[in-house]
Design a protein around this motif. Structure first.
Motif, PDB file in Angstrom:
ATOM      1  N   UNK A  83       0.820  -1.215   0.000  1.00  0.00           N
ATOM      2  CA  UNK A  83       0.000   0.000   0.000  1.00  0.00           C
ATOM      3  C   UNK A  83       0.856   1.269   0.000  1.00  0.00           C
ATOM      4  N   UNK A  84       0.261   2.344  -0.455  1.00  0.00           N
ATOM      5  CA  UNK A  84       0.931   3.639  -0.451  1.00  0.00           C
ATOM      6  C   UNK A  84       0.931   4.186   0.968  1.00  0.00           C
ATOM      7  N   UNK A  85       2.076   4.644   1.413  1.00  0.00           N
ATOM      8  CA  UNK A  85       2.213   5.168   2.776  1.00  0.00           C
ATOM      9  C   UNK A  85       1.895   6.657   2.803  1.00  0.00           C
ATOM     10  N   UNK A  86       1.496   7.125   3.972  1.00  0.00           N
ATOM     11  CA  UNK A  86       1.192   8.548   4.145  1.00  0.00           C
ATOM     12  C   UNK A  86       2.474   9.382   4.133  1.00  0.00           C
ATOM     13  N   UNK A  87       3.547   8.826   4.706  1.00  0.00           N
ATOM     14  CA  UNK A  87       4.816   9.559   4.795  1.00  0.00           C
ATOM     15  C   UNK A  87       5.832   8.957   3.833  1.00  0.00           C
ATOM     16  N   UNK A 143       6.970   5.643  -2.604  1.00  0.00           N
ATOM     17  CA  UNK A 143       5.528   5.410  -2.513  1.00  0.00           C
ATOM     18  C   UNK A 143       5.166   4.575  -1.286  1.00  0.00           C
ATOM     19  N   UNK A 144       5.954   3.543  -0.962  1.00  0.00           N
ATOM     20  CA  UNK A 144       5.599   2.643   0.132  1.00  0.00           C
ATOM     21  C   UNK A 144       6.071   3.129   1.500  1.00  0.00           C
ATOM     22  N   UNK A 161      22.965  -3.852   6.616  1.00  0.00           N
ATOM     23  CA  UNK A 161      21.547  -3.579   6.850  1.00  0.00           C
ATOM     24  C   UNK A 161      21.177  -2.369   6.012  1.00  0.00           C
ATOM     25  N   UNK A 162      20.091  -2.481   5.242  1.00  0.00           N
ATOM     26  CA  UNK A 162      19.663  -1.383   4.366  1.00  0.00           C
ATOM     27  C   UNK A 162      18.203  -1.088   4.665  1.00  0.00           C
ATOM     28  N   UNK A 163      17.875   0.203   4.865  1.00  0.00           N
ATOM     29  CA  UNK A 163      16.491   0.589   5.103  1.00  0.00           C
ATOM     30  C   UNK A 163      16.258   2.007   4.623  1.00  0.00           C
ATOM     31  N   UNK A 164      14.972   2.364   4.541  1.00  0.00           N
ATOM     32  CA  UNK A 164      14.613   3.730   4.197  1.00  0.00           C
ATOM     33  C   UNK A 164      13.969   4.360   5.431  1.00  0.00           C
ATOM     34  N   UNK A 165      14.190   5.666   5.564  1.00  0.00           N
ATOM     35  CA  UNK A 165      13.648   6.375   6.732  1.00  0.00           C
ATOM     36  C   UNK A 165      13.128   7.713   6.272  1.00  0.00           C
TER      37      UNK A 165
END
Length: 165
Positions: A83-87, A143-144, A161-165
């Motif tokens: 789903x598309x996230x708000x932030x 988008x996510x 470790x890879x992530x988005x913030x």
């Protein structure tokens, strides 16, 4: 017609402007690298704590990618189905541990930099694992929203470790 002296001044001024512009670009590059890459020597226990703290923000979320039997990344779930996230995320973060050098490296890349490049993201973690193999799509990642992308553990003890913030 301008004299020879005038042309010399025009050429010297043009060269001076080019040199100043080149120095400004170099200074920005040094500033950017210094403010977005953090490297430090640490113990194995402290490195594990840093990874645990980073992963704790995602609670029980599994990484988007896992390794198959041949150590090739495999997407566990499709970004397009999420789903598309708000932030929207603002940064892609790579945290890498090298037990041989006892060094942790944290690279924080703003999404505006990622959007300037081609469709995918090309980053070499330096630990023998090339993040280009993940073939990440910046628009889909935005988008996510914030997401745990990858948790790589090598048999020799390296970890990425890879992530988005």
């Amino acid at each position: 017609m301008a004299s020879k002296k005038t042309w010399i001044w025009i050429i010297v001024t043009g060269l001076a402007v080019c040199v100043i512009a080149l120095l400004a670009v170099a200074a920005f590059g040094v500033y950017f690298v210094a403010s977005h890459i953090d490297t430090s020597r640490t113990t194995s226990a402290d490195a594990a704590r840093q990874f645990d703290e980073a992963k704790a923000t995602f609670k029980d979320q599994k990484p988007l990618y896992e390794l198959d039997q041949r150590e090739r990344p495999r997407m566990v779930r499709q970004l397009s189905a999420m789903p598309t996230a708000a932030a929207k995320p603002e940064h892609l973060i790579v945290l890498a541990w090298d037990p041989d050098d006892e060094r942790v490296v944290k690279v924080t890349l703003p999404f505006w930099i990622l959007r300037m490049g081609r469709r995918g993201i090309k980053i070499d973690s330096g630990s023998g694992f090339d993040l280009e193999r993940l073939d990440l799509d910046v628009k889909e990642l935005e988008r996510v929203g914030p997401l745990l992308l990858f948790d790589y553990r090598a048999t020799a003890g390296e970890r990425v470790l890879v992530w988005t913030r």
